[in-house]
Design a protein around this motif. Structure first.
Motif, PDB file in Angstrom:
ATOM      1  N   GLY A 207       0.767  -1.228   0.000  1.00 35.33           N
ATOM      2  CA  GLY A 207       0.000   0.000   0.000  1.00 35.33           C
ATOM      3  C   GLY A 207       0.801   1.282   0.000  1.00 35.33           C
ATOM      4  O   GLY A 207       0.225   2.371   0.001  1.00 35.33           O
ATOM      5  N   ARG A 208       2.156   1.215  -0.005  1.00 36.56           N
ATOM      6  CA  ARG A 208       2.975   2.420   0.086  1.00 36.56           C
ATOM      7  C   ARG A 208       4.154   2.333  -0.889  1.00 36.56           C
ATOM      8  O   ARG A 208       4.663   1.250  -1.201  1.00 36.56           O
ATOM      9  N   VAL A 209       4.598   3.518  -1.347  1.00 34.93           N
ATOM     10  CA  VAL A 209       5.787   3.653  -2.188  1.00 34.93           C
ATOM     11  C   VAL A 209       6.621   4.792  -1.619  1.00 34.93           C
ATOM     12  O   VAL A 209       6.092   5.876  -1.346  1.00 34.93           O
ATOM     13  N   TYR A 210       7.947   4.558  -1.447  1.00 37.22           N
ATOM     14  CA  TYR A 210       8.858   5.545  -0.875  1.00 37.22           C
ATOM     15  C   TYR A 210       9.945   5.894  -1.891  1.00 37.22           C
ATOM     16  O   TYR A 210      10.389   5.045  -2.660  1.00 37.22           O
ATOM     17  N   HIS A 211      10.381   7.157  -1.860  1.00 41.82           N
ATOM     18  CA  HIS A 211      11.440   7.627  -2.742  1.00 41.82           C
ATOM     19  C   HIS A 211      12.499   8.347  -1.919  1.00 41.82           C
ATOM     20  O   HIS A 211      12.181   9.085  -0.975  1.00 41.82           O
ATOM     21  N   GLY A 212      13.760   8.120  -2.295  1.00 36.88           N
ATOM     22  CA  GLY A 212      14.863   8.774  -1.607  1.00 36.88           C
ATOM     23  C   GLY A 212      16.010   9.045  -2.554  1.00 36.88           C
ATOM     24  O   GLY A 212      16.224   8.310  -3.527  1.00 36.88           O
ATOM     25  N   LEU A 213      16.771  10.105  -2.282  1.00 38.27           N
ATOM     26  CA  LEU A 213      17.938  10.490  -3.073  1.00 38.27           C
ATOM     27  C   LEU A 213      19.161  10.477  -2.168  1.00 38.27           C
ATOM     28  O   LEU A 213      19.139  11.078  -1.085  1.00 38.27           O
ATOM     29  N   TYR A 214      20.217   9.793  -2.614  1.00 40.83           N
ATOM     30  CA  TYR A 214      21.418   9.640  -1.798  1.00 40.83           C
ATOM     31  C   TYR A 214      22.632  10.106  -2.592  1.00 40.83           C
ATOM     32  O   TYR A 214      22.725   9.886  -3.804  1.00 40.83           O
ATOM     33  N   GLN A 215      23.557  10.712  -1.866  1.00 42.26           N
ATOM     34  CA  GLN A 215      24.800  11.200  -2.455  1.00 42.26           C
ATOM     35  C   GLN A 215      25.957  10.466  -1.780  1.00 42.26           C
ATOM     36  O   GLN A 215      26.228  10.662  -0.603  1.00 42.26           O
ATOM     37  N   GLY A 216      26.646   9.615  -2.541  1.00 35.66           N
ATOM     38  CA  GLY A 216      27.739   8.837  -1.986  1.00 35.66           C
ATOM     39  C   GLY A 216      28.837   8.638  -3.005  1.00 35.66           C
ATOM     40  O   GLY A 216      29.089   9.492  -3.853  1.00 35.66           O
TER      41      GLY A 216
END
Length: 520
Positions: A207-216
Motif C-alpha cells: 500500500g505504500r511507495v517511498y522515494h529517496g535520493l542519496y549522495q555517496g
C-alpha cells in the motif's frame, strides 16, 4: 524509516552472490566481448591451483597482484605482440532469451475479469499502454537474469491510464516472506561525477511507495539529500509526505510482482529467486566462442602467401625498403647458386588447409548441448528443419517437445503475475484516474503456442459435421478457441442464416394450426 540508512555499503553485502551471477549472465546476454573479458578476468596474470572460474581471484594477493587460472577462453589475455583481440562471440545467449520470450508471448494470452465494465476498461488500458510489448521485454529479461519485476505505475502528465514497466533484478533488493515478495527496493544511478555518485532509491511496501535520493561514492550509499536537489527526482518531492512516501492506491499488496524464470535455483539453495536459462551452460557457450574463433583463425592463416628470397625484392630506393611485384612477368637473371635439389624455383607458396567440417561439427554439437542444457530443442532456433516439407502442428509440437515443456513450466510462474497485474492496474486506474471500475483478479487463458494446420483442422471439422458427432457450438469453439461466449453465439447465428437453418420456433408462432377432433 523504511528507506535504507545512510553511509552503508552499496549494493549491500547480503546480495553479493546474486550480483555476481547477474553480472556474469548479463555479460553473456549483452554479448559485449569487452564485458565478457572483464567478467572472466582477461589480462590478469594466470596462476596455478586456484578456482577455474576465478571467483577467488580477489582473495589471492600473493606477490602484490591478483592471480587466477585462465581456463576460460574469455579469461585468456591477448597474446604478446598481437595488436588486437581476435576473439569472436556468437550471441547464442541473446538468442535463447529472445526465443524464450517468443514462446511465451509471441501469441499473447487472454486476460479476463468478471465485470463487463472492468473488462472493457482493462482491454483499453492493455492496448493503450502497450502491455503485451512490455511482457515480451519482461520475458526476455527474466530468461537472461533468472527473474523479472513487473511494476505498475502512472504519470498523469503523460497519459490518463496506468502503465507497466519491466525491471531487471540486478537493480533490486527483494525481501521474501514464505517465498512471496513482501517488499523490494529499486535503485538507479542518476548522476556520477568526480567519484560522487547520486542514487535514486524506490521502495515498495504493501500500500505504500517511498522515494529517496542519496549522495555517496562508488561503494557507499552516502547521505540522504532532499529529492529537489536533482532533476531526476524533483517530481517526486511534490507527492511524498513527511515519511518520504505516498499511498499506492493498491491496498491488497505491492505495486510490484516478482516473476521467477525457473525454480529451484541450483546455485543459491533455498532462495525464492529464479535461475537463468544460461545457468550451467556458460562453459559450453565459452567453448562455442572458442570454436568459432579457431575457425576464423584458420581462415586468416589459410590465405595464400608467397615467400621469396630477399634478392627477388626490388629496391625502392634509399630508406624506402624493398618490394615484390607479383604481376611482373620478366625478371633479370640473378647471380646465385642453384637450390640443392637441382631446381631453379626459389619462390615458396604457403597456404594452410581450412578445417571447415571439423569446426562445423564441433559447433553443431556444442549448440545442441547448450540448447538442451537451457531446456530447448534446436528446432526452436531454426536448426534441424523438415527438409523443405510443410509440417503439421502435431509434428512441430513433437519436434519441439522440450521447448514447449519449458514453456509450460514458465507459464506456471507467469499466470499468477498476470492475474495480479489486472487487479493492480484496475486499482490504480480507480484510485488515480477516478474511473468507475472494480478491481478484480484476472483469469489468464494461454494459447497453445503452435498455430494449427488450417487444412487438417478443416478436415477434422468436416468429419465431425458429417458424422453428426459434434454440435455447431463445439465446432465453432474448436475453430476459434480464443473467442468468448458472445462471439461464439454471434458466429452461430451468422452460420444458421447463411445455411438457412434459422426457422421460426413453433412455440413463438401466433397463428398455430390446431387439428380438429375429426382429424380434418
Amino acid at each position: 524509516m523504511p528507506l535504507p540508512e545512510s553511509d552503508q555499503e552499496w549494493p549491500p553485502p547480503a546480495i553479493r552472490e546474486e550480483m555476481r551471477l547477474y553480472t556474469q549472465h548479463g555479460a553473456w546476454y549483452a554479448g559485449d566481448p569487452d564485458r565478457l573479458a572483464q567478467v572472466y578476468g582477461a589480462g590478469v596474470r594466470p596462476a596455478i591451483g586456484l578456482d577455474p572460474k576465478g571467483y577467488d581471484r580477489p582473495l589471492m594477493r600473493a606477490g602484490g597482484w591478483a592471480t587466477r587460472v585462465a581456463r576460460w577462453f574469455w579469461g585468456t589475455p591477448i597474446p604478446p605482440g598481437q595488436s588486437r583481440s581476435t576473439k569472436l562471440h556468437i550471441p547464442i545467449a541473446a538468442d535463447i532469451a529472445s526465443t524464450s520470450a517468443d514462446l511465451l508471448f509471441s501469441e499473447p494470452p487472454t486476460l479476463k475479469v468478471p465485470g463487463k465494465k472492468g473488462q472493457t476498461r482493462l482491454d483499453s488500458v492493455l492496448h493503450e499502454a502497450g502491455v503485451y510489448g512490455t511482457l515480451l521485454e519482461a520475458a526476455e529479461l527474466g530468461a537472461a537474469y533468472g527473474g523479472v519485476y513487473l511494476r505498475v505505475g502512472w504519470d498523469t502528465t503523460m497519459c490518463d491510464y496506468p502503465v507497466v514497466d519491466a525491471l531487471p533484478p540486478d537493480a533490486a533488493i527483494p525481501e521474501f516472506h514464505s517465498g512471496r515478495l513482501a517488499a523490494v527496493t529499486f535503485w538507479r544511478v542518476v548522476h556520477e561525477e568526480d567519484r560522487v555518485v547520486w542514487r535514486h532509491l524506490e521502495r515498495h511496501e504493501r500500500g505504500r511507495v517511498y522515494h529517496g535520493l542519496y549522495q555517496g561514492d562508488e561503494d557507499t550509499l552516502g547521505q540522504q539529500v532532499p529529492l529537489e536537489e536533482h532533476p531526476a527526482t524533483a517530481g517526486f518531492a511534490a507527492i511524498v509526505d513527511a515519511d518520504g512516501g505516498f499511498d499506492s492506491g493498491y491496498d491488497r499488496g505491492l505495486l510490484v510482482h516478482y516473476i521467477p524464470n525457473m525454480r529451484p535455483h541450483r546455485t543459491l539453495r533455498g532462495t525464492a529467486l529464479g535461475r537463468s536459462d544460461f545457468a550451467g551452460v556458460e562453459p559450453l557457450m565459452d567453448a562455442l566462442d572458442e570454436t568459432w574463433t579457431s575457425w576464423m583463425r584458420d581462415l586468416r592463416l589459410g590465405k595464400a602467401r608467397i615467400i621469396v628470397p630477399d634478392v627477388y625484392l626490388s629496391n625502392a630506393g634509399r630508406g624506402q625498403g624493398s618490394m615484390w611485384d607479383p604481376d611482373k612477368e620478366i625478371y633479370s637473371g640473378l647471380g646465385m647458386l642453384p637450390p640443392a635439389d637441382g631446381g631453379n624455383n626459389m619462390i615458396t607458396l604457403s597456404q594452410f588447409s581450412i578445417r571447415v567440417a571439423e569446426h562445423a561439427d564441433t559447433s553443431k554439437m556444442l549448440l545442441a548441448q547448450i540448447l538442451r542444457g537451457a531446456g530447448y530443442n534446436v528446432q526452436s532456433f531454426g536448426e534441424g528443419g523438415n527438409d523443405g516439407q510443410a509440417a503439421t502442428a502435431t509434428e512441430i509440437h513433437m519436434k519441439r517437445h522440450r521447448s514447449y515443456s519449458t514453456r509450460g513450466r514458465k507459464i506456471g510462474y507467469w499466470t499468477p503475475g498476470l492475474s495480479w497485474m489486472a487487479e493492480a492496474m484496475l486499482s490504480v486506474d480507480h484510485a488515480v484516474f477516478g474511473t468507475k471500475v472494480t478491481a478484480e483478479r484476472g483469469v489468464v487463458a494461454w494459447p497453445d503456442g503452435v498455430m494449427p494446420d488450417p487444412e487438417a483442422l478443416g478436415r477434422t471439422l468436416d468429419m465431425l459435421n458429417r458424422a453428426q458427432s459434434a454440435s455447431l457450438d463445439t465446432r465453432v469453439r474448436m475453430l476459434h478457441p480464443d473467442w468468448d461466449d458472445n462471439q461464439v453465439t454471434a458466429e452461430k447465428e451468422r452460420l444458421r442464416d447463411e445455411l438457412g437453418l434459422n426457422v421460426p420456433d413453433p412455440a413463438t408462432m401466433t397463428d398455430q394450426f390446431v387439428p380438429s377432433a375429426s382429424g380434418d
